[in-house]
Design an enzyme around this catalytic site. Structure first.
Site, PDB file in Angstrom:
ATOM      1  N   THR A   1       0.843  -1.193   0.000  1.00 14.80           N
ATOM      2  CA  THR A   1       0.000   0.000   0.000  1.00 14.80           C
ATOM      3  C   THR A   1       0.881   1.247   0.000  1.00 14.80           C
ATOM      4  O   THR A   1       2.108   1.162   0.094  1.00 14.80           O
ATOM      5  CB  THR A   1      -0.924   0.000   1.223  1.00 14.80           C
ATOM      6  OG1 THR A   1      -0.121  -0.133   2.409  1.00 14.80           O
ATOM      7  CG2 THR A   1      -1.925  -1.148   1.161  1.00 14.80           C
ATOM      8  N   TYR A   2       0.238   2.415  -0.049  1.00 15.74           N
ATOM      9  CA  TYR A   2       0.976   3.683  -0.149  1.00 15.74           C
ATOM     10  C   TYR A   2       1.950   3.832   1.016  1.00 15.74           C
ATOM     11  O   TYR A   2       1.599   3.610   2.176  1.00 15.74           O
ATOM     12  CB  TYR A   2      -0.011   4.853  -0.170  1.00 15.74           C
ATOM     13  CG  TYR A   2       0.622   6.155  -0.585  1.00 15.74           C
ATOM     14  CD1 TYR A   2       1.274   6.283  -1.798  1.00 15.74           C
ATOM     15  CD2 TYR A   2       0.549   7.275   0.246  1.00 15.74           C
ATOM     16  CE1 TYR A   2       1.848   7.480  -2.192  1.00 15.74           C
ATOM     17  CE2 TYR A   2       1.120   8.491  -0.143  1.00 15.74           C
ATOM     18  CZ  TYR A   2       1.760   8.578  -1.358  1.00 15.74           C
ATOM     19  OH  TYR A   2       2.332   9.762  -1.741  1.00 15.74           O
ATOM     20  N   MET A   3       3.193   4.209   0.669  1.00 18.69           N
ATOM     21  CA  MET A   3       4.278   4.148   1.662  1.00 18.69           C
ATOM     22  C   MET A   3       4.523   5.471   2.384  1.00 18.69           C
ATOM     23  O   MET A   3       5.471   5.571   3.157  1.00 18.69           O
ATOM     24  CB  MET A   3       5.585   3.664   1.012  1.00 18.69           C
ATOM     25  CG  MET A   3       6.119   4.530  -0.099  1.00 18.69           C
ATOM     26  SD  MET A   3       5.206   4.309  -1.605  1.00 18.69           S
ATOM     27  CE  MET A   3       5.640   5.806  -2.440  1.00 18.69           C
TER      28      MET A   3
END
Length: 529
Positions: free
Chosen positions: A125-127
């Protein structure tokens, strides 16, 4: 920058003090283990010198050694929540030796997608996130996977972790998009670094939804006359979430063993191990510790941690040395000017306050124009005042010296360049002569000066006497601006994994802050450049 410069000042001002420790090897049957002296005459031992240690060794050398106490403690270890950006950068720095920039670059690759067989798959997922919240769909996914692979470590209900008060909570915590893509199952499709980073993200997320682990620590005291030696060992009683922990495991979490012992049991002592130490000063910041500090003080956001460090490195305000962030002379100078000119702005409380106000603007609790209006007027006035009175810093650190250019006879000037100070001819641009800056007086010949040189071929740095080849003294450690109070030779800064950075006298025959190493040597023919 200010935090790094202030820590460097603490490091420079610190002078280590000598102390000693005493270990002993004890034997029961065929088993041998090592314990450390923790009490002497009922008090914590203060061993300031080798003589003090030898006195204790002589008094207890022939004493009967008995197990005086055995204490067992049980500890419940809870799994940690999924990664946020800062925690991922810290773990990658500590476990994988990644810089913050490298961590974010690889995380970006995993997020954008990797070719897995016929499919292009976004693996995480978005880091860039400050939240540990996990979607219900992802929780159901990981619990389904655990029920098939580790059913005994599956809690009765999903575990929800509290989101920090200052978190914006715009994105989930960092997790694998598909738990079924275990690190081993897709290893062939990933580069070595991608595999390692994906592994710790996968481990951290899956373990966060598993049962607690239990560890039992056994502490044994051994009495030898007036001395008490102690040894501790831990073992995992219930593995729980440690079932999936591999790369993220630490030394403390790995089992260590002791032979079966009983109170009153007599042991034999084989050897004593006295060891010299020096007190450790404050540690310089690393990528992991500066990110942790920024997070604790509320400075920056997940998307800016790596950028903040990168800007300081790219502008040569800071350099990396043994993973530590060390300010350059240029960085110290810029920091000094800004702190003196803008003490209210170059200030961690101010930075954190603005971050908080921006959050309140987003929540419609404050008006953006009001905040900027209150700040900008006084700030602009101060900037104009500083710009009017601040002299140009170009050549600000130039310093006249008594050195003379051997090419044209004009005086040499000490200048600050991209890689530190150097000597340049004042006749520039007609004369382009430059030299390394003298760092210390040569302790062997007394007339030469120590300057940085490089070997031919690999260009490895060393520090040698300007009177070479008449004087063959060299040091592989850079002199610092301090001299030994015992012998007068210069001090250097050394580094090793056990002790970190520490100061030491360069003289191998002097015991002042000296551990080991033969720094004095003859340069082989053809090696100096």
């Amino acid at each position: 920058m200010r935090l790094i410069c202030e820590r460097e000042k603490e490091v420079e001002d610190f002078l280590p003090e000598e102390y000693w420790s005493l270990d002993a090897d004890f034997t029961k049957g065929k088993s041998t283990f090592t314990a450390q002296l923790v009490k002497y005459n009922g008090e914590n031992p203060e061993l300031k010198s080798e003589e003090a240690v030898k006195d204790i060794m002589e008094k207890i050398r022939n004493a009967e050694c008995k197990v005086s106490a055995i204490k067992k403690t049980e500890k419940t270890v809870r799994p940690k929540p999924p990664f946020t950006t800062s925690k991922l950068q810290q773990a990658a720095a500590n476990k994988l030796n990644f810089t913050s920039r490298k961590t974010m670059q690889i995380a970006q690759q995993l997020y954008e997608g990797i070719q897995i067989g016929q499919n292009h798959v976004g693996l995480i997922t978005y880091m860039r996130t400050d939240s540990v919240r996990i979607s219900e769909a992802a929780l159901a996914d990981v619990r389904n996977w655990l029920s098939k692979n580790y059913p005994s470590e599956l809690p009765s209900e999903a575990i929800h972790y509290a989101v920090g008060k200052s978190a914006q909570d715009a994105h989930e915590g960092i997790r694998p998009t598909y738990v079924t893509y275990t690190p081993e199952s897709i290893k062939e499709y990933l580069s070595h670094d991608q595999y390692r980073l994906y592994s710790i993200i996968w481990e951290r997320f899956v373990s966060s939804q598993m049962t607690n682990a239990k560890m039992v620590t056994t502490s044994v005291d051994i009495a030898a006359d007036d001395a008490i030696f102690r040894v501790s060992a831990s073992k995992i009683a219930e593995k729980g979430f440690y079932q999936v922990i591999k790369l993220l495991s630490s030394k403390e979490e790995k089992s260590s063993g002791l032979p079966a012992l009983k109170e009153g049991e007599v042991l034999s002592v084989d050897n004593f191990h006295p060891e010299q130490h020096f007190t450790q000063g404050p540690a310089r910041y690393t990528d992991a510790s500066i990110v942790r500090m920024l997070e604790e003080k509320g400075i920056g956001r997940p998307s800016t941690y790596a950028t903040i460090i990168s800007v300081l490195l790219d502008r040569y305000y800071v350099v990396r040395s043994n993973k530590q962030l060390v300010p350059t002379q240029l960085g110290k100078m810029i920091n000094k000017i800004l702190v003196e000119s803008f003490p209210q702005v170059i200030n961690e409380e101010f930075t954190a306050k603005v971050e908080n106000e921006l959050d309140q603007v987003e929540a419609d609790q404050l008006v953006w124009n009001d905040i900027i209006g209150d700040f900008y007027g006084p700030f602009k006035k101060r900037v104009d005042d500083v710009m009017e009175h601040q002299e140009s810093i170009k050549g600000f650190l130039d310093e006249q010296t008594d050195k003379v250019c051997e090419l044209c006879g004009k005086p040499m000037v000490k200048k600050l360049g991209r890689f530190g100070f150097f000597l340049a001819c004042s006749g520039f641009p007609e004369c382009h002569n430059t030299k390394s800056i003298p760092l210390a007086k040569c302790p062997v010949c007394g007339t030469g000066e120590i300057v940085e040189r490089k070997t031919k071929g690999r260009g490895k740095s060393f520090f040698g006497c300007t009177n070479y080849p008449e004087c063959t003294f060299i040091s592989h450690f850079k002199p610092i601006d301090q001299y030994c109070p015992k012998c007068g030779w210069f001090l250097v800064e050394k580094y090793d994994k056990k002790n970190g950075a520490y100061k030491s006298c360069i003289n191998p025959d002097c015991d002042y802050l000296h551990t080991s190493g033969e720094e004095e040597a003859v340069i082989p023919s053809g090696e100096e450049e």
